[in-house]
Scaffold this motif. Structure first.
Motif, short mmCIF file in Angstrom:
data_model
loop_
_atom_site.label_atom_id
_atom_site.label_comp_id
_atom_site.label_asym_id
_atom_site.label_seq_id
_atom_site.Cartn_x
_atom_site.Cartn_y
_atom_site.Cartn_z
N VAL A 143 0.82 -1.21 0.00
CA VAL A 143 0.00 0.00 0.00
C VAL A 143 0.86 1.27 0.00
O VAL A 143 0.58 2.22 -0.74
N VAL A 144 1.90 1.29 0.80
CA VAL A 144 2.77 2.48 0.89
C VAL A 144 3.46 2.73 -0.46
O VAL A 144 3.62 3.87 -0.88
N ASP A 145 3.85 1.66 -1.14
CA ASP A 145 4.44 1.78 -2.48
C ASP A 145 3.41 2.37 -3.44
O ASP A 145 3.72 3.28 -4.23
N ARG A 146 2.17 1.90 -3.37
CA ARG A 146 1.11 2.42 -4.26
C ARG A 146 0.81 3.89 -3.95
O ARG A 146 0.62 4.70 -4.87
N LEU A 147 0.75 4.21 -2.68
CA LEU A 147 0.47 5.60 -2.30
C LEU A 147 1.55 6.55 -2.80
O LEU A 147 1.29 7.69 -3.18
N GLY A 148 2.79 6.05 -2.79
CA GLY A 148 3.92 6.89 -3.19
C GLY A 148 4.68 7.47 -2.01
O GLY A 148 5.55 8.32 -2.19
N ILE A 149 4.37 7.01 -0.80
CA ILE A 149 5.11 7.49 0.38
C ILE A 149 6.55 7.00 0.30
O ILE A 149 7.50 7.71 0.60
N SER A 150 6.71 5.73 -0.09
CA SER A 150 8.04 5.13 -0.22
C SER A 150 7.94 3.98 -1.21
O SER A 150 6.93 3.27 -1.25
N HIS A 151 8.99 3.82 -2.00
CA HIS A 151 9.05 2.69 -2.93
C HIS A 151 10.12 1.69 -2.48
O HIS A 151 10.61 0.89 -3.28
N ALA A 152 10.47 1.74 -1.21
CA ALA A 152 11.48 0.81 -0.67
C ALA A 152 11.01 -0.63 -0.80
O ALA A 152 9.82 -0.92 -0.73
N LYS A 153 11.97 -1.51 -0.99
CA LYS A 153 11.63 -2.93 -1.19
C LYS A 153 11.71 -3.74 0.11
O LYS A 153 11.28 -4.88 0.17
N THR A 154 12.31 -3.17 1.15
CA THR A 154 12.42 -3.89 2.42
C THR A 154 11.64 -3.16 3.52
O THR A 154 11.49 -1.93 3.46
N PRO A 188 -4.23 -6.90 -3.43
CA PRO A 188 -3.21 -7.04 -4.47
C PRO A 188 -3.80 -6.93 -5.88
O PRO A 188 -3.21 -6.32 -6.77
N THR A 189 -4.98 -7.53 -6.09
CA THR A 189 -5.67 -7.39 -7.37
C THR A 189 -7.02 -6.72 -7.13
O THR A 189 -7.64 -6.88 -6.09
N ASN A 190 -7.46 -5.97 -8.12
CA ASN A 190 -8.74 -5.26 -8.06
C ASN A 190 -8.93 -4.42 -6.78
O ASN A 190 -9.91 -4.60 -6.06
N PRO A 191 -7.99 -3.50 -6.49
CA PRO A 191 -8.20 -2.64 -5.32
C PRO A 191 -9.45 -1.78 -5.51
O PRO A 191 -9.78 -1.39 -6.63
N LYS A 192 -10.15 -1.54 -4.39
CA LYS A 192 -11.42 -0.79 -4.47
C LYS A 192 -11.13 0.71 -4.32
O LYS A 192 -11.31 1.27 -3.24
N HIS A 193 -10.72 1.33 -5.41
CA HIS A 193 -10.33 2.75 -5.36
C HIS A 193 -11.44 3.64 -4.81
O HIS A 193 -11.19 4.54 -4.01
N GLU A 194 -12.67 3.37 -5.25
CA GLU A 194 -13.78 4.27 -4.87
C GLU A 194 -14.08 4.21 -3.38
O GLU A 194 -14.60 5.16 -2.80
N ALA A 195 -13.71 3.10 -2.72
CA ALA A 195 -13.99 2.95 -1.30
C ALA A 195 -12.83 3.42 -0.42
O ALA A 195 -12.91 3.37 0.81
N CYS A 196 -11.76 3.89 -1.04
CA CYS A 196 -10.54 4.20 -0.29
C CYS A 196 -10.50 5.67 0.13
O CYS A 196 -10.64 6.56 -0.71
N VAL A 197 -10.26 5.90 1.41
CA VAL A 197 -10.23 7.29 1.92
C VAL A 197 -8.97 8.03 1.47
O VAL A 197 -8.85 9.24 1.67
N LEU A 198 -8.03 7.31 0.86
CA LEU A 198 -6.79 7.95 0.41
C LEU A 198 -6.72 8.10 -1.11
O LEU A 198 -5.66 8.41 -1.66
N ASN A 199 -7.85 7.88 -1.79
CA ASN A 199 -7.78 7.87 -3.26
C ASN A 199 -7.35 9.21 -3.88
O ASN A 199 -6.83 9.27 -4.98
N LYS A 200 -7.53 10.30 -3.14
CA LYS A 200 -7.15 11.63 -3.68
C LYS A 200 -5.64 11.88 -3.62
O LYS A 200 -5.13 12.75 -4.30
N VAL A 201 -4.94 11.13 -2.77
CA VAL A 201 -3.49 11.36 -2.63
C VAL A 201 -2.66 10.17 -3.10
O VAL A 201 -1.45 10.13 -2.89
N CYS A 202 -3.31 9.20 -3.75
CA CYS A 202 -2.64 7.95 -4.10
C CYS A 202 -2.12 7.97 -5.54
O CYS A 202 -2.88 8.14 -6.49
N GLU A 203 -0.81 7.77 -5.70
CA GLU A 203 -0.17 7.72 -7.03
C GLU A 203 -0.81 6.64 -7.90
O GLU A 203 -1.14 6.86 -9.06
N TYR A 204 -0.98 5.47 -7.31
CA TYR A 204 -1.49 4.31 -8.06
C TYR A 204 -2.92 4.54 -8.51
O TYR A 204 -3.28 4.25 -9.65
#
Length: 209
Positions: A143-154, A188-204
């Motif tokens: 989720v953090v990678d999708r949001l764009g807060i961090s793209h760290a792999k670990t 992981p698949t078919n995220p529910k964008h419309e139901a997400c409270v962070l959809n306005k700030v999410c890169e993905y």
């Protein structure tokens, strides 16, 4: 999202999940610690099924300290990585000796075999002590990678990145709230964008809508 104020952006999500109990069905700190160790690379649902019989046989650290690995096999032998985890748990029990000695700070928790930063952050949140980090599990990594807060792999690198942009007074709830979002909405698949409270700030979300 370089200019996003993540402290402000995450507040609606934290409000949604604040104080929601961890999905592991524990009843005290001893049970939580054991279940957190067992759940690494396994599912919370699987550990929840096994736990009642395990805790009936070993209700506290004193009883667990007397166990050998073979004694644990009938209860948690099917857990992924059982061999290592059984050694860790018996080692922890023999070191701490009593439930009242279970630490609730990062340094002493991560000194225990089998307890990393992720597990320590979970234990500290549930113990309601001041956070010394942010919990990063597989859901948070996604989720953090999708949001764009961090793209760290670990987990450790992502936790550092999050601690740099999220105010400390939100650390205790931020990781768990993002994890719940990942379990329920940002799948992981078919995220529910419309139901997400962070959809306005999410890169993905912006890239996929």
């Amino acid at each position: 999202m370089e200019n996003t104020d993540w402290g402000t952006a995450l507040k609606p999500l934290i409000a949604q999940y604040k104080n929601k109990k961890h999905p592991l069905d524990y009843h005290n700190l001893y049970q939580l610690m054991v279940m957190v160790v067992l759940s690494a690379q396994d599912s919370d649902a699987h550990i929840n099924k096994l736990a009642p019989a395990l805790f009936e046989k070993f209700p506290n650290l004193k009883t667990l300290a007397k166990a050998e690995k073979d004694d644990l096999d009938p209860f948690v032998g099917k857990v992924r990585g059982f061999d290592k985890k059984a050694d860790w748990l018996i080692g922890i029990a023999r070191e701490l000796k009593d439930d009242k000695n279970i630490p609730t700070n990062m340094k002493d928790l991560t000194a225990l075999k089998g307890v990393g930063r992720k597990s320590a952050n979970v234990i500290m949140r549930e113990a309601e002590v001041k956070a010394q980090g942010i919990m990063v599990d597989l859901h948070v990594l996604r989720v953090v990678d999708r949001l764009g807060i961090s793209h760290a792999k670990t987990g450790d690198k992502m936790e550092k990145d999050m601690m740099a942009v999220i105010p400390q007074d939100l650390w205790d709830e931020a990781g768990m709230a993002i994890s719940f979002l990942g379990r329920e909405t940002c799948r992981p698949t078919n995220p529910k964008h419309e139901a997400c409270v962070l959809n306005k700030v999410c890169e993905y979300c912006k890239a996929h809508s």
